[in-house]
Write a protein that holds these residues in place. Structure first.
Motif, PDB file in Angstrom:
ATOM      1  N   SER A 142       0.810  -1.221   0.000  1.00 11.16           N
ATOM      2  CA  SER A 142       0.000   0.000   0.000  1.00 11.16           C
ATOM      3  C   SER A 142       0.843   1.270   0.000  1.00 11.16           C
ATOM      4  O   SER A 142       0.419   2.298  -0.532  1.00 11.16           O
ATOM      5  CB  SER A 142      -0.929   0.004   1.213  1.00 11.16           C
ATOM      6  N   ARG A 143       2.035   1.240   0.589  1.00 17.42           N
ATOM      7  CA  ARG A 143       2.874   2.430   0.717  1.00 17.42           C
ATOM      8  C   ARG A 143       3.994   2.494  -0.319  1.00 17.42           C
ATOM      9  O   ARG A 143       4.886   3.332  -0.216  1.00 17.42           O
ATOM     10  CB  ARG A 143       3.482   2.490   2.120  1.00 17.42           C
ATOM     11  N   LEU A 171      -6.687   0.091   0.685  1.00 10.85           N
ATOM     12  CA  LEU A 171      -7.876   0.093  -0.163  1.00 10.85           C
ATOM     13  C   LEU A 171      -7.679   0.977  -1.379  1.00 10.85           C
ATOM     14  O   LEU A 171      -8.064   0.623  -2.493  1.00 10.85           O
ATOM     15  CB  LEU A 171      -9.084   0.576   0.646  1.00 10.85           C
ATOM     16  N   GLN A 172      -7.063   2.150  -1.178  1.00  7.33           N
ATOM     17  CA  GLN A 172      -6.846   3.074  -2.283  1.00  7.33           C
ATOM     18  C   GLN A 172      -5.860   2.504  -3.293  1.00  7.33           C
ATOM     19  O   GLN A 172      -6.056   2.633  -4.507  1.00  7.33           O
ATOM     20  CB  GLN A 172      -6.351   4.415  -1.751  1.00  7.33           C
ATOM     21  N   ALA A 173      -4.787   1.891  -2.812  1.00  5.68           N
ATOM     22  CA  ALA A 173      -3.802   1.299  -3.712  1.00  5.68           C
ATOM     23  C   ALA A 173      -4.418   0.142  -4.494  1.00  5.68           C
ATOM     24  O   ALA A 173      -4.177  -0.022  -5.697  1.00  5.68           O
ATOM     25  CB  ALA A 173      -2.584   0.815  -2.924  1.00  5.68           C
ATOM     26  N   ALA A 174      -5.239  -0.657  -3.828  1.00  3.17           N
ATOM     27  CA  ALA A 174      -5.893  -1.777  -4.503  1.00  3.17           C
ATOM     28  C   ALA A 174      -6.854  -1.272  -5.573  1.00  3.17           C
ATOM     29  O   ALA A 174      -6.917  -1.820  -6.674  1.00  3.17           O
ATOM     30  CB  ALA A 174      -6.635  -2.637  -3.481  1.00  3.17           C
ATOM     31  N   GLN A 192      -5.661  -8.082   3.989  1.00  2.45           N
ATOM     32  CA  GLN A 192      -6.909  -8.787   3.686  1.00  2.45           C
ATOM     33  C   GLN A 192      -7.884  -7.898   2.922  1.00  2.45           C
ATOM     34  O   GLN A 192      -8.567  -8.368   1.999  1.00  2.45           O
ATOM     35  CB  GLN A 192      -7.552  -9.262   4.990  1.00  2.45           C
ATOM     36  N   ASN A 193      -7.973  -6.603   3.280  1.00  5.49           N
ATOM     37  CA  ASN A 193      -8.913  -5.714   2.595  1.00  5.49           C
ATOM     38  C   ASN A 193      -8.558  -5.566   1.117  1.00  5.49           C
ATOM     39  O   ASN A 193      -9.435  -5.607   0.245  1.00  5.49           O
ATOM     40  CB  ASN A 193      -8.934  -4.344   3.269  1.00  5.49           C
ATOM     41  N   ALA A 194      -7.264  -5.384   0.831  1.00  6.79           N
ATOM     42  CA  ALA A 194      -6.824  -5.274  -0.555  1.00  6.79           C
ATOM     43  C   ALA A 194      -7.060  -6.582  -1.294  1.00  6.79           C
ATOM     44  O   ALA A 194      -7.499  -6.594  -2.454  1.00  6.79           O
ATOM     45  CB  ALA A 194      -5.346  -4.891  -0.612  1.00  6.79           C
ATOM     46  N   ALA A 195      -6.795  -7.701  -0.615  1.00  6.29           N
ATOM     47  CA  ALA A 195      -7.005  -9.014  -1.239  1.00  6.29           C
ATOM     48  C   ALA A 195      -8.473  -9.218  -1.605  1.00  6.29           C
ATOM     49  O   ALA A 195      -8.788  -9.786  -2.662  1.00  6.29           O
ATOM     50  CB  ALA A 195      -6.536 -10.121  -0.296  1.00  6.29           C
ATOM     51  N   ILE A 197     -10.578  -6.921  -2.480  1.00  3.93           N
ATOM     52  CA  ILE A 197     -10.846  -6.116  -3.677  1.00  3.93           C
ATOM     53  C   ILE A 197     -10.315  -6.829  -4.913  1.00  3.93           C
ATOM     54  O   ILE A 197     -10.986  -6.893  -5.949  1.00  3.93           O
ATOM     55  CB  ILE A 197     -10.211  -4.721  -3.535  1.00  3.93           C
ATOM     56  N   PHE A 198      -9.109  -7.372  -4.821  1.00  2.00           N
ATOM     57  CA  PHE A 198      -8.514  -8.077  -5.957  1.00  2.00           C
ATOM     58  C   PHE A 198      -9.353  -9.297  -6.339  1.00  2.00           C
ATOM     59  O   PHE A 198      -9.598  -9.563  -7.516  1.00  2.00           O
ATOM     60  CB  PHE A 198      -7.089  -8.513  -5.632  1.00  2.00           C
ATOM     61  N   GLN A 199      -9.778 -10.044  -5.354  1.00  2.00           N
ATOM     62  CA  GLN A 199     -10.547 -11.245  -5.635  1.00  2.00           C
ATOM     63  C   GLN A 199     -11.893 -10.905  -6.250  1.00  2.00           C
ATOM     64  O   GLN A 199     -12.371 -11.603  -7.144  1.00  2.00           O
ATOM     65  CB  GLN A 199     -10.706 -12.056  -4.343  1.00  2.00           C
ATOM     66  N   GLU A 200     -12.499  -9.811  -5.790  1.00  2.00           N
ATOM     67  CA  GLU A 200     -13.768  -9.375  -6.368  1.00  2.00           C
ATOM     68  C   GLU A 200     -13.594  -8.983  -7.828  1.00  2.00           C
ATOM     69  O   GLU A 200     -14.477  -9.214  -8.660  1.00  2.00           O
ATOM     70  CB  GLU A 200     -14.311  -8.193  -5.559  1.00  2.00           C
TER      71      GLU A 200
END
Length: 240
Positions: A142-143, A171-174, A192-195, A197-200
């Motif tokens: 993310s950073r 979330l923003q990076a994802a 987990q939050n980014a994952a 988004i990716f999976q969706e």
């Protein structure tokens, strides 16, 4: 308390999400937001006035003027400095074709039948978080200051708009990766939050080989030699 920013209505996403100069240097790409692109399309391409553009985008004329000026400045920077131009992100919502008032109707009514076609035709595009040297894989997704974005036509370095976010960087990076229409991410770790988004978005997540730099990991991913990442952390809250 600041007034909440109103989402700008956009009739459709651009078919081409990036442009590169004939000679590609090490400069980071200029990121043109989707709502900025829409003002260029409506005003410069369709010949609308700023007031008419505001009606189509469901925003005030003064807001259109600000977005339009920003868009033209970014395009000028990309042309004059010979930098890649990427169209992504922004504060917008897609028109669903049911909003008769102000809707131009050129793109949104075709969206439903085009979604499946775009998914089937989507070419492999891989994104890898880059460290400050623009070579090493950044250990914190993310950073990461930059992303290496590669497909069959080549690779480009993109600035990560979430790198300096005070909160919600993952979330923003994802979402930025999703906006680039990536099909895969290569990273050392992923929250987990980014994952989610990716999976969706049906974006595969691969674990980076720590012995390789970003370019080597890109080649390895294209060759199918990287393992999928299956363990996701709860988040580091901006701490690297």
């Amino acid at each position: 308390m600041p007034r909440p920013r109103k989402c700008r209505r956009v009739c459709g996403l651009p078919e081409n999400r990036g442009f590169v100069p004939e000679t590609i240097g090490a400069e980071a790409a200029v990121v043109l937001n989707v709502d900025e692109y829409e003002t260029l399309r409506l005003i410069d391409r369709e010949g609308l006035s700023q007031e008419e553009c505001g009606t189509y985008m469901d925003i005030a004329r003064a807001t259109v003027q600000q977005i339009y000026q920003s868009a033209r400045k970014k395009v000028a920077d990309a042309l004059v400095e010979g930098r890649p131009l990427q169209i992504a992100g922004g504060h917008y919502r897609l028109c669903e074709g049911e909003e008769v008032a102000g809707c131009c109707g050129k793109c949104c009514r075709k969206r439903a039948c085009n979604r499946q076609k775009q998914q089937e035709e989507r070419k492999m595009k891989i994104m890898i978080p880059l460290d400050e040297d623009k070579k090493s894989v950044c250990p914190v997704f993310s950073r990461a200051p930059y992303f290496l974005c590669g497909d069959e036509s080549g690779a480009a370095v993109l600035e990560n708009p979430a790198a300096s976010a005070q909160s919600g960087a993952g979330l923003q990076a994802a979402q930025f990766v999703v906006d680039q229409m990536a099909t895969a991410v290569v990273t050392m770790r992923c929250g987990q939050n980014a994952a989610d988004i990716f999976q969706e978005a049906q974006i595969k997540i691969y674990e980076a080989d720590r012995a390789k730099d970003a370019s080597e990991n890109l080649t390895a991913c294209q060759g199918g030699t990287l393992a999928e990442l299956t363990h996701f952390h709860a988040g580091y809250h901006g701490i690297r």
